[in-house]
Design a protein around this motif. Structure first.
Motif, PDB file in Angstrom:
ATOM      1  N   GLY A 104       0.835  -1.202   0.000  1.00  0.00           N
ATOM      2  CA  GLY A 104       0.000   0.000   0.000  1.00  0.00           C
ATOM      3  C   GLY A 104       0.864   1.244   0.000  1.00  0.00           C
ATOM      4  O   GLY A 104       2.031   1.195   0.414  1.00  0.00           O
ATOM      5  N   GLY A 105       0.290   2.365  -0.450  1.00  0.00           N
ATOM      6  CA  GLY A 105       1.059   3.601  -0.572  1.00  0.00           C
ATOM      7  C   GLY A 105       1.412   4.211   0.774  1.00  0.00           C
ATOM      8  O   GLY A 105       2.541   4.654   1.002  1.00  0.00           O
ATOM      9  N   SER A 106       0.441   4.224   1.697  1.00  0.00           N
ATOM     10  CA  SER A 106       0.701   4.815   3.006  1.00  0.00           C
ATOM     11  C   SER A 106       1.781   4.002   3.715  1.00  0.00           C
ATOM     12  O   SER A 106       2.690   4.548   4.349  1.00  0.00           O
ATOM     13  N   ILE A 109       5.122   4.843   2.204  1.00  0.00           N
ATOM     14  CA  ILE A 109       5.638   6.144   2.669  1.00  0.00           C
ATOM     15  C   ILE A 109       6.257   5.975   4.054  1.00  0.00           C
ATOM     16  O   ILE A 109       7.370   6.438   4.337  1.00  0.00           O
ATOM     17  N   TYR A 138      -0.275  15.059  -0.593  1.00  0.00           N
ATOM     18  CA  TYR A 138      -0.937  13.882  -0.019  1.00  0.00           C
ATOM     19  C   TYR A 138       0.041  12.726  -0.023  1.00  0.00           C
ATOM     20  O   TYR A 138       0.629  12.391  -1.049  1.00  0.00           O
ATOM     21  N   HIS A 139       0.205  12.123   1.156  1.00  0.00           N
ATOM     22  CA  HIS A 139       1.113  10.983   1.264  1.00  0.00           C
ATOM     23  C   HIS A 139       0.441   9.766   1.884  1.00  0.00           C
ATOM     24  O   HIS A 139       1.125   8.781   2.169  1.00  0.00           O
ATOM     25  N   GLY A 140      -0.868   9.827   2.109  1.00  0.00           N
ATOM     26  CA  GLY A 140      -1.556   8.645   2.608  1.00  0.00           C
ATOM     27  C   GLY A 140      -2.389   8.937   3.842  1.00  0.00           C
ATOM     28  O   GLY A 140      -2.284   9.997   4.456  1.00  0.00           O
ATOM     29  N   GLU A 211       5.975  15.033  -3.436  1.00  0.00           N
ATOM     30  CA  GLU A 211       5.549  14.419  -4.705  1.00  0.00           C
ATOM     31  C   GLU A 211       6.172  15.260  -5.828  1.00  0.00           C
ATOM     32  O   GLU A 211       6.041  16.497  -5.815  1.00  0.00           O
ATOM     33  N   ASP A 245       7.812  10.981  -3.435  1.00  0.00           N
ATOM     34  CA  ASP A 245       6.602  10.168  -3.383  1.00  0.00           C
ATOM     35  C   ASP A 245       6.056  10.058  -4.805  1.00  0.00           C
ATOM     36  O   ASP A 245       5.407  10.969  -5.314  1.00  0.00           O
ATOM     37  N   VAL A 247       3.924   7.722  -5.745  1.00  0.00           N
ATOM     38  CA  VAL A 247       2.801   6.787  -5.663  1.00  0.00           C
ATOM     39  C   VAL A 247       1.871   6.961  -6.866  1.00  0.00           C
ATOM     40  O   VAL A 247       1.392   5.987  -7.437  1.00  0.00           O
ATOM     41  N   MET A 248       1.653   8.204  -7.294  1.00  0.00           N
ATOM     42  CA  MET A 248       0.828   8.415  -8.494  1.00  0.00           C
ATOM     43  C   MET A 248       1.677   8.532  -9.758  1.00  0.00           C
ATOM     44  O   MET A 248       1.273   8.073 -10.817  1.00  0.00           O
ATOM     45  N   LYS A 274       1.334   2.882  -7.705  1.00  0.00           N
ATOM     46  CA  LYS A 274       0.114   2.439  -8.376  1.00  0.00           C
ATOM     47  C   LYS A 274       0.385   1.866  -9.759  1.00  0.00           C
ATOM     48  O   LYS A 274      -0.132   0.813 -10.113  1.00  0.00           O
ATOM     49  N   TYR A 284       3.509  -2.200  -4.149  1.00  0.00           N
ATOM     50  CA  TYR A 284       4.177  -0.908  -4.062  1.00  0.00           C
ATOM     51  C   TYR A 284       5.626  -1.184  -3.689  1.00  0.00           C
ATOM     52  O   TYR A 284       5.966  -2.296  -3.286  1.00  0.00           O
TER      53      TYR A 284
HETATM   54  C1  LIG Z   1       1.089  10.721  -3.739  1.00  0.00           C
HETATM   55  C2  LIG Z   1       0.417   9.694  -2.879  1.00  0.00           C
HETATM   56  N1  LIG Z   1       1.080   9.154  -1.845  1.00  0.00           N
HETATM   57  C3  LIG Z   1       0.521   8.200  -1.059  1.00  0.00           C
HETATM   58  C4  LIG Z   1      -0.757   7.749  -1.301  1.00  0.00           C
HETATM   59  C5  LIG Z   1      -1.363   6.693  -0.412  1.00  0.00           C
HETATM   60  O1  LIG Z   1      -1.521   5.489  -1.087  1.00  0.00           O
HETATM   61  P1  LIG Z   1      -2.578   4.402  -0.580  1.00  0.00           P
HETATM   62  O2  LIG Z   1      -3.934   4.960  -0.838  1.00  0.00           O
HETATM   63  O3  LIG Z   1      -2.269   3.177  -1.387  1.00  0.00           O
HETATM   64  O4  LIG Z   1      -2.304   4.206   0.888  1.00  0.00           O
HETATM   65  C6  LIG Z   1      -1.494   8.278  -2.370  1.00  0.00           C
HETATM   66  C7  LIG Z   1      -2.853   7.827  -2.672  1.00  0.00           C
HETATM   67  O5  LIG Z   1      -3.536   8.332  -3.509  1.00  0.00           O
HETATM   68  C8  LIG Z   1      -0.896   9.281  -3.173  1.00  0.00           C
HETATM   69  O6  LIG Z   1      -1.536   9.853  -4.211  1.00  0.00           O
END
Ligand SMILES: Cc1ncc(COP(=O)(O)O)c(C=O)c1O
Length: 447
Positions: A104-106, A109, A138-140, A211, A245, A247-248, A274, A284
């Motif tokens: 998972g993203g959170s 991170i 946004y990081h989660g 990000e 970050d 993630v996106m 993602k 991830y």
């Molecule tokens: C830049 C960024 N970091 C972290 C996350 C968190 O990821 P997750 O929803 O898989 O926990 C997201 C989710 O959209 C994100 O856009």
């Protein structure tokens, strides 16, 4: 007509909303059980890169599942994990050579933040622990990742539960926090990092997290050229690690392997997510430099961390199949090319009274809505303009990712677009046409 909320045992994100039942996906489209077709214009939430229903991935899934789906990361490695890590490293900037897998993203991170911290302890700098991040980021949603996120609305209820960490201003040229012109500014938004490091005390700062292109909280905020080079210099000057970050933005979404590649900056840690498995499975990773890995290996000997599903063979095999598919079909250059087309076509939206800005890179684009174009005054958040645009587009068969709070934490409305890399010019035309129609309709109802 609005339908009533779903009446089953699922705890939905919004229990008052009606969610159609998804039936299947093919290419850029999702279908529901009532037979409606939707363009997946945001790839869910910037997840789907290769498109839905790709048979090669299902075959790879089956092949791995027939061998073994799960083995614990504390007991085994697997051929799939080794090959997947090799492939990721081949795409990463020079010097980033070790991959830690997650689901998972959170979680990813927080893993990067802990990795940075253990590195500092293991290199004899245990006083370095603070992580600086940015507002409008946004990081989660887990408590640690939420503490680092800079989105007032998402944090507000949970403030008593989260640690207070320093945040700097964002690189938001349309709403420059210093009211400067991006053509002539001296990147004061990057200088805010140096100021904050000095206030906090460089001896106490472990890392800076950002990000490369902000996604969910503001809709594809692309920093001015030179921003990340300057951030890197500041980090180096004060012995602070740079965590990006992605993630996106990783892998491929912005038309390069990673978003940070647009600015020839080499971070110390990348969180990638993602696009790695394109929605076929939650996989991830954190990619670290050789130096961080070596230091931990030689000092304490083990990274004091771990999650049950990290590195499971099934997820790794799926991720590997997705990256192979991206490579074989040259989807990253295609994403860059289609991204230019999308951004060009989206410019027609600026004729609408409520469209203040259109921006992005690759197939990662944002449209920001304002009450007044001259003053850039945002809408009252009570009007939920971004949600209204999102639900109106959905009814017309277009999925976009709505967001708010970009302007000042509470006010600000945007739509994020992140369609699959396989989208064609005709499909982009259709996407833009539906979005334009949607905005026209909403504009008529609120202005
Ligand atoms: C830049 C960024 N970091 C972290 C996350 C968190 O990821 P997750 O929803 O898989 O926990 C997201 C989710 O959209 C994100 O856009």
């Amino acid at each position: 007509m609005e339908r009533g909320a779903n009446q089953d045992h699922v705890f939905y994100r919004n229990p008052r909303k009606f969610y159609p039942t998804v039936s299947h996906g093919q290419g850029i489209y999702l279908y529901d059980t009532d037979g409606n077709r939707y363009i997946d214009g945001s790839g869910g939430a910037a997840v789907v890169g290769i498109g839905h229903g790709v048979g090669e991935i299902t075959q790879a899934m089956i092949r791995q599942a027939e061998k073994v789906s799960f083995s614990h990361g504390s007991q085994f490695t697997s051929e799939a994990a080794i090959a997947f890590a090799d492939r990721i490293v081949s795409l990463a900037p020079e010097g980033l050579s070790k991959v830690y897998f997650l689901s998972g993203g959170s979680e990813a991170i927080e893993t990067a933040v802990k990795m940075a911290r253990q590195y500092q302890v293991d290199r004899g700098k245990p006083e370095k622990y603070k992580v600086i991040s940015r507002w409008t980021s946004y990081h989660g949603n887990t408590l640690g990742a939420l503490a680092l996120s800079g989105h007032t609305g998402r944090r507000r209820n949970y403030i008593p539960l989260i640690q207070h960490t320093p945040h700097i201003v964002s690189a938001y040229c349309y709403r420059c926090p210093f009211d400067l012109n991006p053509e002539t500014c001296a990147l004061e938004c990057a200088e805010d990092l140096e100021r904050t490091i000095l206030y906090e005390g460089p001896h106490s700062v472990s890392a800076f997290l950002a990000e490369p292109i902000v996604g969910a909280t503001a809709g594809a905020l692309v920093p001015r050229d030179g921003y990340f080079q300057k951030i890197r210099e500041i980090c180096d000057r004060h012995d602070v690690l740079l965590i990006v970050d992605e993630v996106m933005t990783g892998i491929g979404r912005t038309g390069k392997n990673f978003g940070i590649d647009h600015w020839e900056t080499i971070p110390d840690l990348i969180v990638a997510a993602k696009g790695l498995a394109s929605g076929y499975n939650p996989v991830y990773c954190v990619i670290s430099t050789e130096e961080i890995h070596r230091t931990i290996k030689e000092a304490s000997g083990a990274f004091v961390h771990g999650h049950t599903y990290s590195q499971n063979p099934l997820s790794c095999a799926i991720g590997l199949a997705v990256l192979s598919y991206i490579d074989e079909n040259q989807l990253i250059p295609r994403c860059a090319q289609m991204g230019r087309y999308l951004l060009d076509r989206l410019q027609i939206l600026t004729k609408r009274k409520i469209v203040g800005d259109v921006r992005g890179r690759g197939l990662f684009a944002g449209v920001e809505y304002v009450r007044d174009k001259e003053t850039k005054e945002p809408f009252d958040p009570g009007g939920k303009v971004n949600a209204l645009i999102g639900s109106t587009a959905f009814q017309k068969g277009l999925i976009i990712y709505p967001g708010g709070g970009g302007a000042d934490g509470i006010r600000g409305d945007h739509s994020l677009l992140a369609p699959p890399f396989i989208i064609t010019e005709n499909q982009i035309d259709e996407l833009v046409r539906i979005l334009d129609e949607t905005i026209e309709e909403v504009e008529g109802s609120i202005m």
